[in-house]
Design an enzyme around this catalytic site. Structure first.
Site, PDB file in Angstrom:
ATOM      1  N   HIS A  91      -7.257   9.828  -1.566  1.00 30.07           N
ATOM      2  CA  HIS A  91      -6.541   9.768  -0.291  1.00 30.07           C
ATOM      3  C   HIS A  91      -7.353  10.366   0.862  1.00 30.07           C
ATOM      4  O   HIS A  91      -7.269   9.893   1.991  1.00 30.07           O
ATOM      5  CB  HIS A  91      -5.197  10.476  -0.413  1.00 30.07           C
ATOM      6  CG  HIS A  91      -4.173   9.990   0.545  1.00 30.07           C
ATOM      7  ND1 HIS A  91      -2.833   9.942   0.254  1.00 30.07           N
ATOM      8  CD2 HIS A  91      -4.266   9.499   1.806  1.00 30.07           C
ATOM      9  CE1 HIS A  91      -2.164   9.459   1.286  1.00 30.07           C
ATOM     10  NE2 HIS A  91      -3.024   9.193   2.242  1.00 30.07           N
TER      11      HIS A  91
ATOM     12  N   LYS B 200      -2.662   6.162  -4.192  1.00 28.48           N
ATOM     13  CA  LYS B 200      -3.741   7.091  -3.825  1.00 28.48           C
ATOM     14  C   LYS B 200      -3.550   8.442  -4.501  1.00 28.48           C
ATOM     15  O   LYS B 200      -2.420   8.844  -4.782  1.00 28.48           O
ATOM     16  CB  LYS B 200      -3.784   7.283  -2.303  1.00 28.48           C
ATOM     17  CG  LYS B 200      -3.811   5.980  -1.512  1.00 28.48           C
ATOM     18  CD  LYS B 200      -3.820   6.214  -0.019  1.00 28.48           C
ATOM     19  CE  LYS B 200      -3.616   4.917   0.735  1.00 28.48           C
ATOM     20  NZ  LYS B 200      -2.198   4.480   0.733  1.00 28.48           N
TER      21      LYS B 200
ATOM     22  N   ASP C 200       0.834  -1.199   0.000  1.00 28.44           N
ATOM     23  CA  ASP C 200       0.000   0.000   0.000  1.00 28.44           C
ATOM     24  C   ASP C 200       0.870   1.252   0.000  1.00 28.44           C
ATOM     25  O   ASP C 200       1.548   1.555   0.974  1.00 28.44           O
ATOM     26  CB  ASP C 200      -0.907   0.001   1.230  1.00 28.44           C
ATOM     27  CG  ASP C 200      -1.822   1.214   1.277  1.00 28.44           C
ATOM     28  OD1 ASP C 200      -2.939   1.115   0.738  1.00 28.44           O
ATOM     29  OD2 ASP C 200      -1.421   2.254   1.846  1.00 28.44           O
TER      30      ASP C 200
ATOM     31  N   TYR D 245       3.404   9.608  -0.615  1.00 28.62           N
ATOM     32  CA  TYR D 245       4.505   8.926   0.067  1.00 28.62           C
ATOM     33  C   TYR D 245       5.815   9.083  -0.701  1.00 28.62           C
ATOM     34  O   TYR D 245       6.874   8.748  -0.171  1.00 28.62           O
ATOM     35  CB  TYR D 245       4.213   7.433   0.233  1.00 28.62           C
ATOM     36  CG  TYR D 245       2.970   7.081   1.017  1.00 28.62           C
ATOM     37  CD1 TYR D 245       2.230   8.038   1.701  1.00 28.62           C
ATOM     38  CD2 TYR D 245       2.522   5.760   1.074  1.00 28.62           C
ATOM     39  CE1 TYR D 245       1.084   7.703   2.402  1.00 28.62           C
ATOM     40  CE2 TYR D 245       1.385   5.414   1.775  1.00 28.62           C
ATOM     41  CZ  TYR D 245       0.669   6.386   2.434  1.00 28.62           C
ATOM     42  OH  TYR D 245      -0.467   6.029   3.128  1.00 28.62           O
TER      43      TYR D 245
END
Length: 288
Positions: free
Chosen positions: A115, A81, A46, A51
């Site tokens: 998100h 996301k 994930d 990120y």
């Protein structure tokens, strides 16, 4: 009965019930971390655009697949996301394109989530339309949301042009934050529940109640919390950048929690939010 190691989504596709979260994992560590996780048996990773490690995660998956010709792309479930800054039809179309480019070594994306709901109704709607188009094109196999509260889900489900329901809603869940109303609403609408921060970001692993139960089963506190999440029927995403924790965090299918221990863990509820909570973000009609 032990929880299943995969769950059937409303798209007809399956998702492994334990995934590796890579939030805050430095990009330079992700290639080897993901590769090691897959070697240990993880089949679900994930990530997110925010990120800043999508490409490295996909490289780790690609490297693992390339090592053995018998390994198939379908064995690994990869999630990313769409960040808040990319809400709106055109921005989301471009964001999907960027994420797909970063995933080119693995051909497609298994799941893209919004998100969080933190924009406005028009932009959320446009984002969902763009995700539906990616789903219909087959470059993204499942679409869903993250950090959506009941009101955000109701807004989405009421779109007059809705073609695809969310497969998943991902939000913070653990014994100290159980959100029964939101979980119940998701299940009522056949939206799978995915738990991030199942260890409450490590804030509660020394809780004496959890430690006592862990000692009883000769398990770690983290294993007990992951097991609790699975026994609630959640897909769970323990995050670690520590390779030594990868194996124990996945070794959670060989034991059952006794009913009295589940009841004890259920009694820990205190509405404890370890990170952010966009599920409360106001709809346009609620903004002053």
């Amino acid at each position: 009965m032990a929880p299943a190691q995969s769950l059937l989504l409303n798209t007809g596709r399956r998702i492994p019930t334990v995934g590796l979260g890579v939030y805050k994992t430095p990009a330079e560590q992700c290639v080897s971390l993901v590769h090691e996780a897959l070697n240990l048996g993880y089949r679900h990773i994930d990530s997110a655009a925010l990120y800043y490690n999508e490409e490295e995660v996909c490289e780790g998956i690609s490297n693992w697949l390339a090592e053995d010709p018998s390994r198939k792309r379908e064995e690994v479930f990869y999630t990313t996301k769409i960040g808040d800054a990319f809400h709106g039809y055109d921005k989301t179309k471009n964001a999907i394109k960027v994420s797909l480019e970063k995933a080119k070594k693995i051909q497609y994306i298994d799941l893209i989530l919004i998100h969080s709901p933190q924009s406005d109704g028009d932009r959320r709607h446009g984002t969902w339309k763009a995700l539906e188009e990616a789903y219909e094109a087959g470059t993204v196999k499942n679409i869903g949301v993250s950090n959506y509260g009941i009101k955000h889900l109701k807004e989405l489900l009421a779109y007059p042009d809705l073609k695809v329901k969310p497969a998943i809603n991902q939000f913070e869940l653990h014994p100290w934050l159980q959100r029964p109303e939101l979980v119940g609403f998701c299940r009522q609408h056949d939206i799978a529940v995915e738990a991030y921060s199942p260890l409450a970001r490590g804030h509660k692993v020394a809780d004496p109640v959890v430690v006592k139960i862990a000692d009883k089963y000769n398990k770690t506190a983290a294993q007990i919390l992951i097991r609790w999440s699975l026994e609630q029927g959640f897909i769970t995403l323990p995050k670690t950048a520590n390779k030594a924790r990868l194996a124990p965090n996945l070794d959670v299918f060989s034991f059952d929690l006794a009913p009295e221990d589940l009841e004890t863990l259920n009694g820990l509820e205190e509405n404890y939010i370890s990170g952010w909570d966009p599920t409360t973000y106001p709809l346009d009609s609620e903004k002053s």
